[in-house]
Motif scaffolding. Structure first.
Motif, PDB file in Angstrom:
ATOM      1  N   ASN A  28       0.816  -1.218   0.000  1.00  0.00           N
ATOM      2  CA  ASN A  28       0.000   0.000   0.000  1.00  0.00           C
ATOM      3  C   ASN A  28       0.851   1.271   0.000  1.00  0.00           C
ATOM      4  O   ASN A  28       0.313   2.378  -0.063  1.00  0.00           O
ATOM      5  N   HIS A  30       2.705   2.610   2.340  1.00  0.00           N
ATOM      6  CA  HIS A  30       2.934   3.351   3.577  1.00  0.00           C
ATOM      7  C   HIS A  30       4.348   3.136   4.112  1.00  0.00           C
ATOM      8  O   HIS A  30       4.863   3.989   4.842  1.00  0.00           O
ATOM      9  N   ASP A  36       1.593  10.022   4.841  1.00  0.00           N
ATOM     10  CA  ASP A  36       0.262   9.437   5.028  1.00  0.00           C
ATOM     11  C   ASP A  36      -0.322   9.836   6.379  1.00  0.00           C
ATOM     12  O   ASP A  36      -1.543   9.979   6.527  1.00  0.00           O
ATOM     13  N   LEU A 358      -5.788   2.804   3.989  1.00  0.00           N
ATOM     14  CA  LEU A 358      -5.077   2.857   2.709  1.00  0.00           C
ATOM     15  C   LEU A 358      -5.471   1.709   1.787  1.00  0.00           C
ATOM     16  O   LEU A 358      -4.804   1.444   0.789  1.00  0.00           O
ATOM     17  N   PHE A 379      -8.695   5.980   1.644  1.00  0.00           N
ATOM     18  CA  PHE A 379      -7.865   6.556   0.586  1.00  0.00           C
ATOM     19  C   PHE A 379      -7.626   5.502  -0.490  1.00  0.00           C
ATOM     20  O   PHE A 379      -7.547   4.308  -0.210  1.00  0.00           O
ATOM     21  N   ASP A 380      -7.501   5.965  -1.709  1.00  0.00           N
ATOM     22  CA  ASP A 380      -7.137   5.127  -2.846  1.00  0.00           C
ATOM     23  C   ASP A 380      -5.670   5.406  -3.148  1.00  0.00           C
ATOM     24  O   ASP A 380      -5.302   6.548  -3.452  1.00  0.00           O
ATOM     25  N   VAL A 381      -4.813   4.376  -3.059  1.00  0.00           N
ATOM     26  CA  VAL A 381      -3.370   4.599  -3.196  1.00  0.00           C
ATOM     27  C   VAL A 381      -2.821   4.104  -4.531  1.00  0.00           C
ATOM     28  O   VAL A 381      -1.607   4.028  -4.713  1.00  0.00           O
ATOM     29  N   GLN A 385       0.003   7.893  -4.347  1.00  0.00           N
ATOM     30  CA  GLN A 385      -0.265   8.836  -3.272  1.00  0.00           C
ATOM     31  C   GLN A 385      -1.713   8.630  -2.808  1.00  0.00           C
ATOM     32  O   GLN A 385      -2.588   8.325  -3.627  1.00  0.00           O
ATOM     33  N   PRO A 386      -1.979   8.801  -1.516  1.00  0.00           N
ATOM     34  CA  PRO A 386      -3.348   8.576  -1.031  1.00  0.00           C
ATOM     35  C   PRO A 386      -4.318   9.639  -1.531  1.00  0.00           C
ATOM     36  O   PRO A 386      -4.088  10.837  -1.344  1.00  0.00           O
TER      37      PRO A 386
END
Length: 454
Positions: A28, A30, A36, A358, A379-381, A385-386
């Motif tokens: 994801n 992160h 984030d 995420l 969030f759509d990663v 980027q989120p």
């Protein structure tokens, strides 16, 4: 009673499959994005389930700890005013020098916990092992994850190791911070079934409480699972140690998914092959939401059951649905309203956790395939980027006052509509199964993987 809080969580499973690991934090993104945390703080979330996993900190040796990732993130959480609930093992089995069923698991986990507490003595909330019962089942009863066994004895040993590891970890942490709290999570559902399946239904409905019962010192010779545990490798002294030295959670964390409630039917002919369960496929184990004439318990009832059984503070520690944006919002709102309903009924429910902030990868196959199947979260990663989704809008509203109004809430969720039904429990001659092509737009969520039941 204080206002219901919205917590957040990042899907962080680090699951071993044979000789490889499936790592959600890398997938994801992160792992590489401290920023984030700022995006999460902008939602108004003040409590975050956050990983400091054993496999990441000390992958090769307990004497070789890499704190660089945590050192870059934990201080930022403090600056943002976010209190982390630190997870140490999340659907994992530890580094390669241990495993769920091995003798060094509990002591090794405690050592990892002590290292964290010494380095970050300001941390106050911990989940040493996420969903220990679920992890032991999927790893040692169903064989999906390492050590890939289908053995009651290995299951019992893994579960007891996880719980003893939790007890030892909290003892080690509290030697440094006596006020540290245990937030113990577990997937909680309920089994339903035909009259012929009532023995198995009762077995599973007792088993769902087993992690909490053991931690609270409730497994006595009168407990329904006392004999089962002894038969499959537990010693009487081991079980009795929990009477004199329990480790009751400060918060019971209830993880619940739409498919956590199951329906068991001995007539397997009218279900899909993927629903076969038991030795030799003796019965069908189906997500109850897909079966007509099943009265679902629902989130509020499950919270009230947990409150009546333990009278300990509660939180929904995972609320997630893999579906369209509209349905995701309806589900989070439904869980929130269910928590509020349980509070009105007298249960001490502290929070609802919007999970998979995420998103997550390949949970539709229980992480057993690296297919790149992505479930969008708050969030759509996928861009790297989120990007906030519609879930971010409701999350921000709930985190900052607990009220969200939107026209889409005027429609029921798919789990409340007639088209949810794929199977109708009727006498065999009349039984009808909807063809697989007729499924709704949503894909399976976390526990709807084909191999879920056993």
């Amino acid at each position: 009673m204080n206002q219901l809080e919205l917590w957040g969580g990042i899907e962080c499973s680090h699951c071993r499959l044979g000789d490889r690991y499936s790592d959600q934090l890398s997938r994801n993104g992160h792992w590489h994005r401290v920023s984030d945390l700022d995006a999460i703080a902008e939602l108004g979330i003040k409590t975050l389930r956050y990983p400091l996993l054993w496999e990441h900190v000390a992958p090769n040796s307990p004497d070789e700890c890499d704190w660089s990732w945590a050192d870059a993130r934990l201080p930022r959480l403090r600056e943002l005013g976010i209190n982390p609930i630190i997870g140490l093992v999340h659907h994992g089995s530890g580094p390669r020098y241990t495993a769920l069923h091995q003798d060094n698991f509990a002591t090794g986990l405690a050592r990892h916990a002590a290292s964290i507490a010494r380095r970050y003595p300001w941390l106050t909330h911990f989940t040493p092992v996420n969903e220990p019962l679920t992890t032991a089942r999927f790893s040692c009863l169903y064989g999906h994850w390492y050590p890939h066994t289908s053995c009651d004895r290995t299951f019992v040993r893994a579960l007891l190791n996880e719980l003893d590891g939790t007890r030892q970890a909290m003892r080690a942490i509290r030697e440094i911070n006596p006020a540290a709290q245990l937030v113990q999570t577990e997937d909680l559902g309920q089994a339903h079934g035909t009259p012929a399946m009532q023995h198995q239904v009762e077995f599973e409905n007792h088993r769902r409480w087993l992690s909490f019962d053991i931690l609270c010192g409730r497994v006595t010779p009168e407990h329904p699972f006392w004999g089962y545990l002894l038969e499959h490798g537990a010693s009487e002294d081991e079980l009795r140690s929990w009477h004199s030295d329990p480790c009751p959670p400060d918060v019971l964390g209830i993880n619940h998914y739409l498919t956590s409630e199951r329906f068991l039917d001995e007539d397997t002919a009218h279900y899909w092959d993927c629903h076969s369960a038991g030795s030799g496929g003796r019965y069908a184990d189906v997500e109850a939401v897909r079966v007509g004439c099943v009265q679902m318990a629902g989130v509020q009832s499950l919270l009230e059951q947990a409150w009546q059984r333990y009278h300990l503070p509660l939180a929904i520690t995972e609320a997630h649905l893999n579906c369209t944006r509209d349905e995701q919002v309806r589900w989070l709102n439904y869980v929130w309203e269910s928590a509020e309903g349980a509070r009105r009924a007298g249960a001490d429910v502290r929070a609802v956790t919007v999970w998979a902030l995420l998103g997550s990868f390949d949970w539709n196959s229980l992480l057993t395939r690296d297919a790149g199947f992505y479930e969008v979260g708050v969030f759509d990663v996928r861009s790297g980027q989120p990007r906030p989704t519609m879930l971010a809008t409701i999350s921000k509203a709930l985190a900052n006052g607990g009220v969200f109004r939107h026209p889409i809430l005027q429609s029921p969720g798919w789990w409340q509509r007639p088209e949810r039904i794929h199977f109708r429990h009727q006498p065999p001659a009349e039984m009808h199964a909807v063809h697989e092509d007729a499924v709704l737009e949503e894909s399976p969520d976390k526990t709807e993987a084909l191999e879920y039941a056993a």
